[in-house]
Structures are given as C-alpha cells and as structure tokens.
Design a protein around this motif. Structure first.
Motif, PDB file in Angstrom:
ATOM      1  N   CYS A 108       0.840  -1.194   0.000  1.00  0.00           N
ATOM      2  CA  CYS A 108       0.000   0.000   0.000  1.00  0.00           C
ATOM      3  C   CYS A 108       0.884   1.255   0.000  1.00  0.00           C
ATOM      4  O   CYS A 108       2.026   1.241   0.440  1.00  0.00           O
ATOM      5  N   ASP A 110       0.315   3.718   1.807  1.00  0.00           N
ATOM      6  CA  ASP A 110       0.219   4.278   3.172  1.00  0.00           C
ATOM      7  C   ASP A 110       1.593   4.689   3.706  1.00  0.00           C
ATOM      8  O   ASP A 110       2.559   3.923   3.625  1.00  0.00           O
ATOM      9  N   GLY A 133      -4.107   0.410  -1.396  1.00  0.00           N
ATOM     10  CA  GLY A 133      -4.850  -0.844  -1.452  1.00  0.00           C
ATOM     11  C   GLY A 133      -4.080  -2.013  -2.038  1.00  0.00           C
ATOM     12  O   GLY A 133      -4.621  -3.101  -2.187  1.00  0.00           O
ATOM     13  N   HIS A 161      -1.949  -4.193   5.181  1.00  0.00           N
ATOM     14  CA  HIS A 161      -1.590  -3.708   6.529  1.00  0.00           C
ATOM     15  C   HIS A 161      -2.826  -3.338   7.331  1.00  0.00           C
ATOM     16  O   HIS A 161      -3.886  -3.066   6.761  1.00  0.00           O
ATOM     17  N   CYS A 164      -6.038  -0.229   6.926  1.00  0.00           N
ATOM     18  CA  CYS A 164      -5.818   0.250   5.551  1.00  0.00           C
ATOM     19  C   CYS A 164      -6.987   1.140   5.092  1.00  0.00           C
ATOM     20  O   CYS A 164      -8.139   0.701   5.028  1.00  0.00           O
ATOM     21  N   GLY A 165      -6.684   2.388   4.775  1.00  0.00           N
ATOM     22  CA  GLY A 165      -7.716   3.353   4.372  1.00  0.00           C
ATOM     23  C   GLY A 165      -8.400   2.964   3.074  1.00  0.00           C
ATOM     24  O   GLY A 165      -9.596   3.218   2.893  1.00  0.00           O
TER      25      GLY A 165
END
Ligand SMILES: [Zn+2]
Length: 245
Positions: A108, A110, A133, A161, A164-165
C-alpha cells in the motif's frame, strides 16, 4: 551463512581491510567486492529471500515496539536506528551499475508502510510497487514481470496492513471520486459479507496475489518452475510484525 550475514561479513571484511575506523554497516569499496556482493544477491532462493525478510522484520518489530509510547523523538530514533546495526549497505557507486533485489514487494502507498523500513533493508534490496490498497493492476503486474524475468528476483510479496484506508473506503458506502471508485473496485470484489476489516484486508491481499498469477503468463510460468515464490503478508502497524498468509 545467510544473506544478511554474508552482507555483514563482507562489509566488515572490506572495512577491516580498507578503512578500519569505519567498520560497521557499510561496504567501503565500490569495486570488485561490491560487484561480488551484487552478484551474490542474485543467486539466493525464494526460501533464502523469505528468511531474509522475516529476519529483518523481527529486528524492525523489536525496535518499533521499544520505541513506542515512550521517550523523546531523539530517544525513539536511537531505538529505531538499531535496525541498521550490522546491516551492510551496498556502495551507491556499485548500485549505479545495477540492481539485484532480494524481493519484490507490492504494498500500500500508506505512509506508515514503507517496505524497506519494515524489512530493515537498505537501498538496492527491495523492488517496490506501491498504490493505495496494494492491488495487482496491470502496471503492477508488468512491474513484477520485469522484477522476476529481467532482474531474477526470487520472491514476490503482496503486503496489506492494519487500518488500511483503501480497504475501509472500499467497504464503506461514502461517495468516492470516479478514479477512487476504480481504485477500490477490485477490493470490493474480494470482500465477502460478514468479514471484519482485518479479514477484508487479508482477503484483498490473497486476491491480489492470485491476480498476479492469474493475469501473467510470465509470473505463472516462473512460479510453476520454482523461479519465484509469490506470497501474501499482513503488516500490523501497532506491533511492527509481518505475518505471512
Ligand atoms: Zn493501505
């Protein structure tokens, strides 16, 4: 001797021979020794690579937990810097000549999920593809084909993870922009009713790993011939630990 030992030993050996005062994590010479190091990275097996990553993650996780919730920024940084102890770095001048990544990671975007940090790897060690994602879109698949067929990378890890947004956005009903809708579409497709967030994140990882194999002749053949192993993984930000799925 595993790969990290080999790197450390070579770094220490080079430093000991050339610049004793700087013994430690760096290989000192950008000459034949570093070229040999780069070569040695290419011959490791998928199992060697996985062991190397998990050893690195254990170091990271220990330092991450030790640094959590206490001390000043400087004290936390001192604890986190422990992950670099005895970790040989390849000379940048040698890296300018080529790359031999130990593994390729689809993860991701992130900000908390930096694979080099999570696996305590230096420059030149990880081939990375990142998007929110960690989906196996065509450009990610093509990048992995390059890593495996051209660079000879023996291990591909798809790493999701905690928190995860992108997965949260996929399973929520809030309106998204058209491009974000495209981004979360495969995540939605992998989601099964009743799954909690962690299960959805792991399901998305499995789906992306399966997608790499299903949509690439190169990766499917390399996996069938034992040239590459493709694995899913889950990174827990709180503990810093990576679990293989
Ligand atoms: Zn994420």
């Amino acid at each position: 001797m595993n790969r990290r030992d080999l790197l450390s030993a070579s770094g220490l050996m080079l430093a000991g021979m050339a610049v004793p005062a700087l013994a430690g994590r760096r290989a000192m010479a950008a000459g034949a020794e570093d070229q040999q190091l780069l070569k040695s990275l290419q011959v490791c097996t998928p199992a060697d690579s996985l062991t190397y990553l998990l050893d690195g993650n254990r170091k990271f996780s220990k330092a991450w937990v030790a640094a959590s919730g206490t001390g000043t920024p400087r004290q936390r940084m001192d604890k986190l810097n422990a992950i670099w102890d005895n970790n040989c770095q390849i000379d940048p001048a040698a890296l300018a000549e080529g790359q031999k990544p130990v593994a390729a990671i689809l993860s991701c975007a992130d900000a908390r999920v930096d694979p080099s940090w999570v696996f305590a790897c230096g420059s030149g060690e990880l081939f990375q593809v990142r998007s929110a994602g960690n989906t196996a879109f065509n450009d990610a698949i093509a990048s992995m084909e390059y890593a495996v067929s051209v660079l000879g990378t023996p291990l591909v890890v798809v790493m999701g993870h905690s928190a995860c947004g992108a997965v949260k956005a996929a399973i929520a009903s809030n309106p998204l922009t058209p491009l974000l809708e495209d981004l979360v579409k495969p995540i939605r497709a992998s989601f099964k009713p009743g799954q909690d967030l962690v299960e959805a994140i792991k399901g998305n990882v499995r789906s992306a790993a399966a997608g790499l194999v299903a949509n690439s002749d190169v990766l499917r053949t390399a996996a069938a011939n034992g040239k590459v192993t493709i694995r899913g993984a889950y990174f827990d930000i709180g503990s810093g630990a990576v679990t293989m799925l």
